[in-house]
Design a protein around this motif. Sequence first.
Motif: not given
Length: 301
Positions: A242, A250, A254, A292, A295
Amino acid sequence: MRAPTAATPSRQRPAFTREGLVTWRFVYRDLTASLLPGCLFVLAGASHSHADAAATGRALARAAVYLTLFIYIFCVANQLGADPREDQANKPDRPLASGLVSRAGAWRRWLVAMAVFPLLGWTLGVLWWALLWQAITVVNNFTPVSRWGPTRDAIIVPGAIVQLAAAWQQIAPLDATAWRWILTLAVVLGGLGLQMQDLRDLDGDRMIGRRTFPMLLGERTSRRYLAVLILAMPAIVHILLYASRVDRAEVLLCLVPVAGLSWTVAWRVLTLRTPAADRLTYSLYTLVYCVTLAGGIPLLR
Protein backbone atom coordinates in the motif's frame (compact mmCIF):
# COMPACT_ATOMS: atom_id res chain seq x y z
CA MET A 1 -41.68 -44.78 9.11
CA ARG A 2 -37.90 -44.92 8.62
CA ALA A 3 -36.11 -41.66 9.39
CA PRO A 4 -34.43 -40.17 6.30
CA THR A 5 -30.65 -40.42 6.10
CA ALA A 6 -28.39 -37.47 5.30
CA ALA A 7 -28.30 -38.58 1.66
CA THR A 8 -32.01 -39.33 1.20
CA PRO A 9 -33.38 -35.77 0.74
CA SER A 10 -30.85 -34.94 -1.96
CA ARG A 11 -31.70 -38.07 -3.95
CA GLN A 12 -35.31 -36.97 -4.15
CA ARG A 13 -34.31 -33.72 -5.85
CA PRO A 14 -33.87 -33.25 -9.62
CA ALA A 15 -30.39 -34.22 -10.80
CA PHE A 16 -29.29 -30.63 -11.49
CA THR A 17 -30.43 -29.43 -8.08
CA ARG A 18 -28.81 -32.37 -6.35
CA GLU A 19 -25.52 -31.80 -8.16
CA GLY A 20 -25.61 -28.16 -7.11
CA LEU A 21 -26.01 -29.26 -3.49
CA VAL A 22 -23.16 -31.76 -3.81
CA THR A 23 -20.90 -29.11 -5.33
CA TRP A 24 -21.78 -26.64 -2.59
CA ARG A 25 -21.03 -29.17 0.12
CA PHE A 26 -17.66 -29.95 -1.47
CA VAL A 27 -16.49 -26.33 -1.76
CA TYR A 28 -18.36 -23.94 0.53
CA ARG A 29 -15.72 -23.83 3.27
CA ASP A 30 -13.08 -22.63 0.82
CA LEU A 31 -14.87 -19.99 -1.24
CA THR A 32 -13.43 -17.08 0.78
CA ALA A 33 -9.95 -18.46 0.06
CA SER A 34 -10.51 -19.09 -3.66
CA LEU A 35 -13.48 -17.67 -5.57
CA LEU A 36 -13.87 -14.40 -3.67
CA PRO A 37 -10.19 -13.34 -3.55
CA GLY A 38 -9.69 -14.34 -7.17
CA CYS A 39 -12.62 -12.17 -8.29
CA LEU A 40 -11.35 -9.27 -6.16
CA PHE A 41 -7.96 -9.58 -7.86
CA VAL A 42 -9.68 -9.39 -11.24
CA LEU A 43 -11.23 -6.09 -10.11
CA ALA A 44 -7.83 -4.86 -8.92
CA GLY A 45 -6.37 -5.78 -12.32
CA ALA A 46 -9.24 -3.98 -14.06
CA SER A 47 -8.53 -0.88 -12.00
CA HIS A 48 -4.81 -1.07 -12.78
CA SER A 49 -5.38 -1.54 -16.51
CA HIS A 50 -8.26 1.00 -16.70
CA ALA A 51 -10.59 -1.60 -18.20
CA ASP A 52 -14.13 -0.50 -18.99
CA ALA A 53 -17.22 -1.95 -17.32
CA ALA A 54 -18.03 -4.38 -20.15
CA ALA A 55 -14.51 -5.85 -20.22
CA THR A 56 -14.48 -6.09 -16.43
CA GLY A 57 -17.81 -7.92 -16.39
CA ARG A 58 -16.64 -10.44 -18.97
CA ALA A 59 -13.39 -11.01 -17.06
CA LEU A 60 -15.29 -11.54 -13.81
CA ALA A 61 -17.58 -14.09 -15.44
CA ARG A 62 -14.62 -16.00 -16.89
CA ALA A 63 -12.78 -15.90 -13.57
CA ALA A 64 -15.83 -17.06 -11.62
CA VAL A 65 -16.21 -20.16 -13.81
CA TYR A 66 -12.49 -20.91 -13.72
CA LEU A 67 -12.12 -20.39 -9.95
CA THR A 68 -15.18 -22.49 -9.16
CA LEU A 69 -13.72 -25.43 -11.04
CA PHE A 70 -10.29 -24.57 -9.57
CA ILE A 71 -11.48 -25.06 -6.00
CA TYR A 72 -13.82 -27.93 -6.92
CA ILE A 73 -11.05 -30.20 -8.21
CA PHE A 74 -8.98 -29.46 -5.12
CA CYS A 75 -11.76 -30.03 -2.61
CA VAL A 76 -12.93 -33.29 -4.17
CA ALA A 77 -9.33 -34.57 -4.28
CA ASN A 78 -8.79 -33.44 -0.70
CA GLN A 79 -11.79 -35.42 0.47
CA LEU A 80 -10.85 -38.47 -1.61
CA GLY A 81 -7.31 -38.39 -0.26
CA ALA A 82 -8.34 -37.87 3.36
CA ASP A 83 -8.54 -40.65 5.91
CA PRO A 84 -12.29 -41.18 6.52
CA ARG A 85 -11.69 -40.96 10.27
CA GLU A 86 -10.27 -37.45 9.84
CA ASP A 87 -13.37 -36.09 8.12
CA GLN A 88 -15.66 -37.83 10.57
CA ALA A 89 -13.82 -36.00 13.37
CA ASN A 90 -13.23 -32.60 11.74
CA LYS A 91 -15.84 -32.11 8.99
CA PRO A 92 -18.64 -34.68 9.24
CA ASP A 93 -20.89 -32.72 6.84
CA ARG A 94 -18.54 -33.26 3.89
CA PRO A 95 -20.19 -35.24 1.06
CA LEU A 96 -18.20 -38.42 1.58
CA ALA A 97 -18.28 -38.33 5.38
CA SER A 98 -22.04 -37.65 5.44
CA GLY A 99 -22.91 -40.24 2.79
CA LEU A 100 -24.18 -37.65 0.33
CA VAL A 101 -22.03 -39.26 -2.39
CA SER A 102 -20.11 -42.52 -2.65
CA ARG A 103 -16.35 -42.73 -3.20
CA ALA A 104 -16.99 -44.04 -6.71
CA GLY A 105 -19.26 -41.07 -7.39
CA ALA A 106 -16.64 -38.64 -6.06
CA TRP A 107 -13.96 -40.24 -8.23
CA ARG A 108 -16.15 -39.91 -11.34
CA ARG A 109 -16.82 -36.24 -10.59
CA TRP A 110 -13.15 -35.54 -9.99
CA LEU A 111 -11.92 -37.25 -13.16
CA VAL A 112 -14.46 -35.41 -15.31
CA ALA A 113 -13.55 -32.08 -13.69
CA MET A 114 -9.83 -32.78 -14.13
CA ALA A 115 -10.41 -33.45 -17.84
CA VAL A 116 -12.44 -30.27 -18.30
CA PHE A 117 -10.19 -27.95 -16.29
CA PRO A 118 -7.18 -27.76 -18.69
CA LEU A 119 -9.58 -27.28 -21.61
CA LEU A 120 -11.10 -24.35 -19.75
CA GLY A 121 -7.62 -23.04 -18.94
CA TRP A 122 -6.63 -23.27 -22.60
CA THR A 123 -9.81 -21.44 -23.66
CA LEU A 124 -9.13 -18.65 -21.15
CA GLY A 125 -5.42 -18.33 -21.97
CA VAL A 126 -4.17 -19.73 -18.66
CA LEU A 127 -3.41 -23.34 -19.61
CA TRP A 128 -0.06 -23.51 -17.83
CA TRP A 129 -1.51 -22.16 -14.59
CA ALA A 130 -4.30 -24.75 -14.85
CA LEU A 131 -1.82 -27.60 -15.38
CA LEU A 132 0.32 -26.42 -12.48
CA TRP A 133 -2.75 -26.33 -10.24
CA GLN A 134 -3.63 -29.87 -11.22
CA ALA A 135 -0.11 -31.00 -10.33
CA ILE A 136 -0.29 -29.19 -6.97
CA THR A 137 -3.69 -30.76 -6.29
CA VAL A 138 -2.41 -34.28 -6.93
CA VAL A 139 0.81 -33.83 -4.93
CA ASN A 140 -0.97 -32.21 -1.99
CA ASN A 141 -3.79 -34.73 -1.71
CA PHE A 142 -2.38 -38.05 -2.91
CA THR A 143 1.23 -38.02 -1.65
CA PRO A 144 2.78 -37.77 1.86
CA VAL A 145 3.60 -34.07 1.30
CA SER A 146 0.59 -32.89 3.27
CA ARG A 147 1.43 -35.05 6.28
CA TRP A 148 4.39 -32.92 7.47
CA GLY A 149 4.16 -29.26 8.44
CA PRO A 150 7.01 -27.68 6.41
CA THR A 151 6.15 -29.41 3.12
CA ARG A 152 2.42 -28.94 3.74
CA ASP A 153 2.92 -25.18 4.15
CA ALA A 154 5.40 -24.90 1.28
CA ILE A 155 3.02 -26.25 -1.35
CA ILE A 156 0.32 -23.70 -0.55
CA VAL A 157 2.56 -20.84 -1.75
CA PRO A 158 2.72 -21.95 -5.42
CA GLY A 159 -0.97 -22.76 -5.11
CA ALA A 160 -1.77 -19.15 -4.23
CA ILE A 161 0.51 -17.93 -7.03
CA VAL A 162 -1.28 -19.93 -9.74
CA GLN A 163 -4.67 -18.85 -8.37
CA LEU A 164 -3.91 -15.13 -8.44
CA ALA A 165 -1.90 -15.15 -11.67
CA ALA A 166 -4.71 -16.85 -13.59
CA ALA A 167 -7.27 -14.42 -12.14
CA TRP A 168 -5.25 -11.31 -13.10
CA GLN A 169 -4.68 -12.62 -16.62
CA GLN A 170 -8.42 -12.62 -17.25
CA ILE A 171 -8.25 -8.82 -17.41
CA ALA A 172 -4.62 -7.71 -17.91
CA PRO A 173 -1.10 -8.98 -18.68
CA LEU A 174 1.07 -9.90 -15.72
CA ASP A 175 3.43 -6.98 -15.04
CA ALA A 176 5.75 -5.97 -12.18
CA THR A 177 2.84 -4.59 -10.14
CA ALA A 178 0.85 -7.79 -10.50
CA TRP A 179 3.82 -9.91 -9.49
CA ARG A 180 4.53 -7.75 -6.42
CA TRP A 181 1.00 -8.32 -5.21
CA ILE A 182 0.92 -12.01 -6.14
CA LEU A 183 4.20 -12.90 -4.43
CA THR A 184 3.47 -10.85 -1.32
CA LEU A 185 0.01 -12.35 -0.88
CA ALA A 186 1.13 -15.90 -1.66
CA VAL A 187 4.14 -15.92 0.65
CA VAL A 188 2.84 -13.82 3.55
CA LEU A 189 -0.90 -14.50 3.65
CA GLY A 190 -1.05 -17.83 1.83
CA GLY A 191 1.60 -19.68 3.81
CA LEU A 192 0.32 -18.36 7.12
CA GLY A 193 -3.26 -19.28 6.26
CA LEU A 194 -2.63 -23.02 6.21
CA GLN A 195 -1.15 -22.90 9.71
CA MET A 196 -4.31 -21.06 10.81
CA GLN A 197 -6.37 -23.81 9.23
CA ASP A 198 -4.39 -26.51 11.01
CA LEU A 199 -5.43 -25.18 14.43
CA ARG A 200 -9.04 -26.15 13.76
CA ASP A 201 -8.16 -29.70 12.65
CA LEU A 202 -5.89 -30.86 15.49
CA ASP A 203 -8.11 -33.73 16.63
CA GLY A 204 -8.36 -35.31 13.21
CA ASP A 205 -4.67 -34.71 12.46
CA ARG A 206 -3.62 -36.46 15.67
CA MET A 207 -5.92 -39.36 14.82
CA ILE A 208 -4.21 -40.08 11.50
CA GLY A 209 -0.65 -39.15 12.50
CA ARG A 210 -0.30 -35.97 10.45
CA ARG A 211 2.42 -33.68 11.83
CA THR A 212 1.35 -30.10 11.15
CA PHE A 213 3.16 -27.01 12.48
CA PRO A 214 0.88 -26.63 15.54
CA MET A 215 1.76 -30.21 16.44
CA LEU A 216 5.48 -29.82 15.75
CA LEU A 217 5.81 -26.58 17.70
CA GLY A 218 3.17 -27.30 20.32
CA GLU A 219 -0.23 -25.67 20.29
CA ARG A 220 0.61 -22.87 22.76
CA THR A 221 3.85 -21.89 20.99
CA SER A 222 2.14 -22.08 17.60
CA ARG A 223 -0.67 -19.80 18.73
CA ARG A 224 1.77 -17.21 20.08
CA TYR A 225 3.84 -17.31 16.90
CA LEU A 226 0.76 -16.93 14.70
CA ALA A 227 -0.63 -14.11 16.83
CA VAL A 228 2.61 -12.11 16.55
CA LEU A 229 2.69 -12.50 12.75
CA ILE A 230 -0.97 -11.58 12.39
CA LEU A 231 -0.56 -8.54 14.63
CA ALA A 232 2.19 -7.41 12.25
CA MET A 233 0.08 -8.07 9.15
CA PRO A 234 -1.18 -4.48 8.66
CA ALA A 235 2.38 -3.15 8.75
CA ILE A 236 3.56 -5.82 6.31
CA VAL A 237 0.69 -5.11 3.92
CA HIS A 238 1.30 -1.37 4.13
CA ILE A 239 5.05 -1.58 3.52
CA LEU A 240 4.92 -4.14 0.71
CA LEU A 241 1.68 -3.23 -1.06
CA TYR A 242 0.00 0.00 0.00
CA ALA A 243 2.81 2.46 0.79
CA SER A 244 3.55 3.36 -2.83
CA ARG A 245 0.30 5.36 -2.99
CA VAL A 246 0.63 9.07 -2.25
CA ASP A 247 -2.99 9.56 -1.22
CA ARG A 248 -2.63 8.86 2.50
CA ALA A 249 -6.35 9.13 3.26
CA GLU A 250 -7.12 6.48 0.65
CA VAL A 251 -4.39 4.21 1.99
CA LEU A 252 -5.71 4.62 5.53
CA LEU A 253 -9.25 3.71 4.46
CA CYS A 254 -7.94 0.51 2.88
CA LEU A 255 -5.65 -0.32 5.81
CA VAL A 256 -8.22 0.07 8.59
CA PRO A 257 -10.26 -3.09 7.74
CA VAL A 258 -7.02 -5.07 7.29
CA ALA A 259 -5.89 -3.97 10.75
CA GLY A 260 -9.27 -4.52 12.39
CA LEU A 261 -9.66 -8.05 11.05
CA SER A 262 -6.00 -8.97 11.64
CA TRP A 263 -6.03 -7.89 15.26
CA THR A 264 -9.38 -9.61 15.84
CA VAL A 265 -7.91 -12.82 14.46
CA ALA A 266 -4.78 -12.47 16.62
CA TRP A 267 -6.93 -12.00 19.74
CA ARG A 268 -9.06 -15.02 18.89
CA VAL A 269 -6.01 -17.21 18.21
CA LEU A 270 -4.68 -16.49 21.70
CA THR A 271 -7.89 -16.57 23.71
CA LEU A 272 -10.48 -18.80 21.96
CA ARG A 273 -9.18 -22.33 21.63
CA THR A 274 -12.08 -24.64 20.85
CA PRO A 275 -12.41 -26.33 17.43
CA ALA A 276 -15.59 -24.33 16.73
CA ALA A 277 -13.85 -21.06 17.62
CA ASP A 278 -10.83 -21.97 15.50
CA ARG A 279 -13.07 -22.65 12.50
CA LEU A 280 -14.53 -19.16 12.75
CA THR A 281 -11.07 -17.67 13.36
CA TYR A 282 -9.79 -19.28 10.16
CA SER A 283 -12.79 -17.94 8.24
CA LEU A 284 -12.04 -14.45 9.54
CA TYR A 285 -8.42 -14.89 8.48
CA THR A 286 -9.49 -15.64 4.91
CA LEU A 287 -11.34 -12.31 5.02
CA VAL A 288 -8.01 -10.60 5.83
CA TYR A 289 -6.81 -12.02 2.49
CA CYS A 290 -9.95 -10.71 0.79
CA VAL A 291 -9.92 -7.18 2.23
CA THR A 292 -6.21 -6.86 1.45
CA LEU A 293 -7.00 -7.69 -2.19
CA ALA A 294 -9.99 -5.35 -2.15
CA GLY A 295 -7.60 -2.55 -1.26
CA GLY A 296 -5.98 -3.04 -4.63
CA ILE A 297 -9.14 -1.86 -6.42
CA PRO A 298 -8.74 1.81 -5.42
CA LEU A 299 -4.96 1.75 -4.82
CA LEU A 300 -3.90 0.28 -8.17
CA ARG A 301 -5.65 2.89 -10.28
